[in-house]
Design a protein around this motif. Structure first.
Motif, PDB file in Angstrom:
ATOM      1  N   LYS A  97       0.864  -1.177   0.000  1.00  0.00           N
ATOM      2  CA  LYS A  97       0.000   0.000   0.000  1.00  0.00           C
ATOM      3  C   LYS A  97       0.895   1.221   0.000  1.00  0.00           C
ATOM      4  CE  LYS A  97      -3.767  -2.226   2.414  1.00  0.00           C
ATOM      5  NZ  LYS A  97      -4.462  -2.409   3.678  1.00  0.00           N
ATOM      6  N   VAL A  98       0.510   2.219  -0.767  1.00  0.00           N
ATOM      7  CA  VAL A  98       1.258   3.473  -0.816  1.00  0.00           C
ATOM      8  C   VAL A  98       0.271   4.611  -0.603  1.00  0.00           C
ATOM      9  CG1 VAL A  98       2.626   5.021  -2.261  1.00  0.00           C
ATOM     10  CG2 VAL A  98       3.066   2.556  -2.314  1.00  0.00           C
ATOM     11  N   ASP A  99       0.584   5.472   0.349  1.00  0.00           N
ATOM     12  CA  ASP A  99      -0.193   6.684   0.600  1.00  0.00           C
ATOM     13  C   ASP A  99       0.708   7.869   0.292  1.00  0.00           C
ATOM     14  OD1 ASP A  99      -2.400   5.243   1.545  1.00  0.00           O
ATOM     15  OD2 ASP A  99      -1.652   5.279   3.599  1.00  0.00           O
ATOM     16  N   CYS A 100       0.160   8.840  -0.418  1.00  0.00           N
ATOM     17  CA  CYS A 100       0.933  10.021  -0.790  1.00  0.00           C
ATOM     18  C   CYS A 100       0.146  11.276  -0.420  1.00  0.00           C
ATOM     19  CB  CYS A 100       1.225  10.015  -2.291  1.00  0.00           C
ATOM     20  SG  CYS A 100       2.122  11.470  -2.860  1.00  0.00           S
ATOM     21  N   ARG A 101       0.823  12.190   0.211  1.00  0.00           N
ATOM     22  CA  ARG A 101       0.269  13.508   0.480  1.00  0.00           C
ATOM     23  C   ARG A 101       1.116  14.502  -0.301  1.00  0.00           C
ATOM     24  NH1 ARG A 101       0.579  10.286   4.126  1.00  0.00           N
ATOM     25  NH2 ARG A 101       2.542  10.997   5.027  1.00  0.00           N
ATOM     26  N   ALA A 102       0.471  15.250  -1.171  1.00  0.00           N
ATOM     27  CA  ALA A 102       1.181  16.197  -2.026  1.00  0.00           C
ATOM     28  C   ALA A 102       0.575  17.580  -1.839  1.00  0.00           C
ATOM     29  CB  ALA A 102       1.067  15.770  -3.487  1.00  0.00           C
ATOM     30  N   ARG A 103       1.451  18.569  -1.840  1.00  0.00           N
ATOM     31  CA  ARG A 103       0.978  19.946  -1.649  1.00  0.00           C
ATOM     32  C   ARG A 103       1.652  20.869  -2.657  1.00  0.00           C
ATOM     33  NH1 ARG A 103      -1.067  22.004   3.183  1.00  0.00           N
ATOM     34  NH2 ARG A 103       0.397  23.714   2.866  1.00  0.00           N
ATOM     35  N   TRP A 104       0.865  21.796  -3.142  1.00  0.00           N
ATOM     36  CA  TRP A 104       1.349  22.871  -4.001  1.00  0.00           C
ATOM     37  C   TRP A 104       0.791  24.165  -3.454  1.00  0.00           C
ATOM     38  CZ3 TRP A 104      -0.296  18.196  -5.830  1.00  0.00           C
ATOM     39  CH2 TRP A 104       0.557  17.491  -6.682  1.00  0.00           C
ATOM     40  N   GLU A 105       1.349  25.274  -3.893  1.00  0.00           N
ATOM     41  CA  GLU A 105       0.787  26.568  -3.545  1.00  0.00           C
ATOM     42  C   GLU A 105       0.736  27.436  -4.791  1.00  0.00           C
ATOM     43  OE1 GLU A 105       3.306  28.076  -0.469  1.00  0.00           O
ATOM     44  OE2 GLU A 105       5.071  28.185  -1.756  1.00  0.00           O
ATOM     45  N   ALA A 106      -0.227  28.330  -4.825  1.00  0.00           N
ATOM     46  CA  ALA A 106      -0.358  29.286  -5.925  1.00  0.00           C
ATOM     47  C   ALA A 106       0.200  30.616  -5.435  1.00  0.00           C
ATOM     48  CB  ALA A 106      -1.815  29.425  -6.339  1.00  0.00           C
ATOM     49  N   LEU A 107       1.142  31.155  -6.201  1.00  0.00           N
ATOM     50  CA  LEU A 107       1.804  32.410  -5.851  1.00  0.00           C
ATOM     51  C   LEU A 107       1.486  33.475  -6.889  1.00  0.00           C
ATOM     52  CD1 LEU A 107       5.285  30.868  -4.980  1.00  0.00           C
ATOM     53  CD2 LEU A 107       3.500  31.573  -3.371  1.00  0.00           C
ATOM     54  N   PRO A 108       1.608  34.748  -6.517  1.00  0.00           N
ATOM     55  CA  PRO A 108       1.373  35.811  -7.489  1.00  0.00           C
ATOM     56  C   PRO A 108       2.318  35.679  -8.688  1.00  0.00           C
ATOM     57  CG  PRO A 108       1.571  36.718  -5.277  1.00  0.00           C
ATOM     58  CD  PRO A 108       1.956  35.264  -5.197  1.00  0.00           C
ATOM     59  N   ASP A 109       1.821  36.071  -9.852  1.00  0.00           N
ATOM     60  CA  ASP A 109       2.607  36.033 -11.074  1.00  0.00           C
ATOM     61  C   ASP A 109       2.515  37.398 -11.745  1.00  0.00           C
ATOM     62  OD1 ASP A 109       3.921  34.070 -13.173  1.00  0.00           O
ATOM     63  OD2 ASP A 109       2.551  35.377 -14.289  1.00  0.00           O
ATOM     64  N   PRO A 110       3.596  37.893 -12.320  1.00  0.00           N
ATOM     65  CA  PRO A 110       3.549  39.228 -12.926  1.00  0.00           C
ATOM     66  C   PRO A 110       2.655  39.318 -14.167  1.00  0.00           C
ATOM     67  CG  PRO A 110       5.692  38.194 -13.307  1.00  0.00           C
ATOM     68  CD  PRO A 110       4.932  37.305 -12.372  1.00  0.00           C
ATOM     69  N   VAL A 111       2.356  38.189 -14.817  1.00  0.00           N
ATOM     70  CA  VAL A 111       1.531  38.213 -16.032  1.00  0.00           C
ATOM     71  C   VAL A 111       0.239  37.430 -15.845  1.00  0.00           C
ATOM     72  CG1 VAL A 111       1.438  37.595 -18.481  1.00  0.00           C
ATOM     73  CG2 VAL A 111       3.569  38.484 -17.506  1.00  0.00           C
ATOM     74  N   GLY A 112       0.349  36.169 -15.435  1.00  0.00           N
ATOM     75  CA  GLY A 112      -0.826  35.307 -15.299  1.00  0.00           C
ATOM     76  C   GLY A 112      -1.512  35.493 -13.959  1.00  0.00           C
ATOM     77  N   PRO A 113      -2.622  34.792 -13.759  1.00  0.00           N
ATOM     78  CA  PRO A 113      -3.345  34.902 -12.485  1.00  0.00           C
ATOM     79  C   PRO A 113      -2.541  34.366 -11.300  1.00  0.00           C
ATOM     80  CG  PRO A 113      -4.580  33.548 -14.070  1.00  0.00           C
ATOM     81  CD  PRO A 113      -3.312  33.958 -14.726  1.00  0.00           C
ATOM     82  N   TYR A 114      -1.670  33.383 -11.532  1.00  0.00           N
ATOM     83  CA  TYR A 114      -0.825  32.828 -10.476  1.00  0.00           C
ATOM     84  C   TYR A 114       0.226  31.937 -11.097  1.00  0.00           C
ATOM     85  CZ  TYR A 114      -3.898  28.801 -11.125  1.00  0.00           C
ATOM     86  OH  TYR A 114      -4.613  27.770 -11.670  1.00  0.00           O
ATOM     87  N   GLN A 115       1.189  31.540 -10.290  1.00  0.00           N
ATOM     88  CA  GLN A 115       2.140  30.509 -10.703  1.00  0.00           C
ATOM     89  C   GLN A 115       2.136  29.415  -9.645  1.00  0.00           C
ATOM     90  OE1 GLN A 115       6.484  31.561 -10.124  1.00  0.00           O
ATOM     91  NE2 GLN A 115       5.605  33.624 -10.249  1.00  0.00           N
ATOM     92  N   GLY A 116       2.186  28.179 -10.088  1.00  0.00           N
ATOM     93  CA  GLY A 116       2.160  27.041  -9.179  1.00  0.00           C
ATOM     94  C   GLY A 116       3.566  26.686  -8.721  1.00  0.00           C
TER      95      GLY A 116
END
Length: 163
Positions: free
Chosen positions: A86-105
């Motif tokens: 069995k494999v359990d995975c917890r993954a996290r990302w955050e969205a940060l401000p971007d100078p052109v787009g709505p955000y950068q991951g």
């Protein structure tokens, strides 16, 4: 002479077919040949229609599935008895401000728990899991810097590459 045992080569071609739905034609070139279509979509949060898994869902499925597969394949080759994995995975990302787009991951991190049921010596099981991690193409992709080269066409015309 190369020490390479085999190559792994895939291509993927995607087309937009809905609000945020994409259909991606995947072709395995080597070491086996197969062609499949997988669709992605986004949920209502992003403006999609939730008609299929999101790209991140496929990404995590690939990570967990690859590691689980490698544990079982390597156990067979190393003659280590396995009853269950069995494999359990917890993954996290955050969205940060971007100078052109709505955000950068940006990734925050991954925590992966591997639970093996086996009659084998725990030290051998630990060696097996370590070897499987080294053999997992997805985990190895994540664990090192990779060069990603993009090209862009606008209205069919190639644009200069960004460096």
């Amino acid at each position: 002479m190369s020490d390479r045992l085999f190559n792994v080569h895939f291509t993927a071609e995607g087309v937009c077919v809905g609000k945020l739905r994409n259909e991606v034609n995947l072709t395995a070139v080597e070491p086996f040949q197969v062609n499949r279509m997988l669709a992605t979509d986004e949920g209502k949060f992003q403006g999609g229609e939730d008609t299929s898994p999101t790209p991140l869902e496929f990404f995590l499925t690939g990570l967990v599935g690859c590691l689980m597969t490698q544990v079982r394949v390597f156990a067979k080759r190393l003659k280590i008895d396995l009853e269950d994995v069995k494999v359990d995975c917890r993954a996290r990302w955050e969205a940060l401000p971007d100078p052109v787009g709505p955000y950068q991951g940006r990734p925050v991190g991954f925590e992966i728990d591997v639970d093996v049921t086996s009659s084998a010596d725990p030290a051998r099981v630990a060696e097996l899991v370590s070897a499987a991690r080294r053999g997992c193409f997805v985990e190895q992709t994540l664990s090192q810097a990779n060069e990603i080269v993009h090209s862009l066409k606008v209205n069919g015309q190639a644009q200069p590459r960004e460096e």
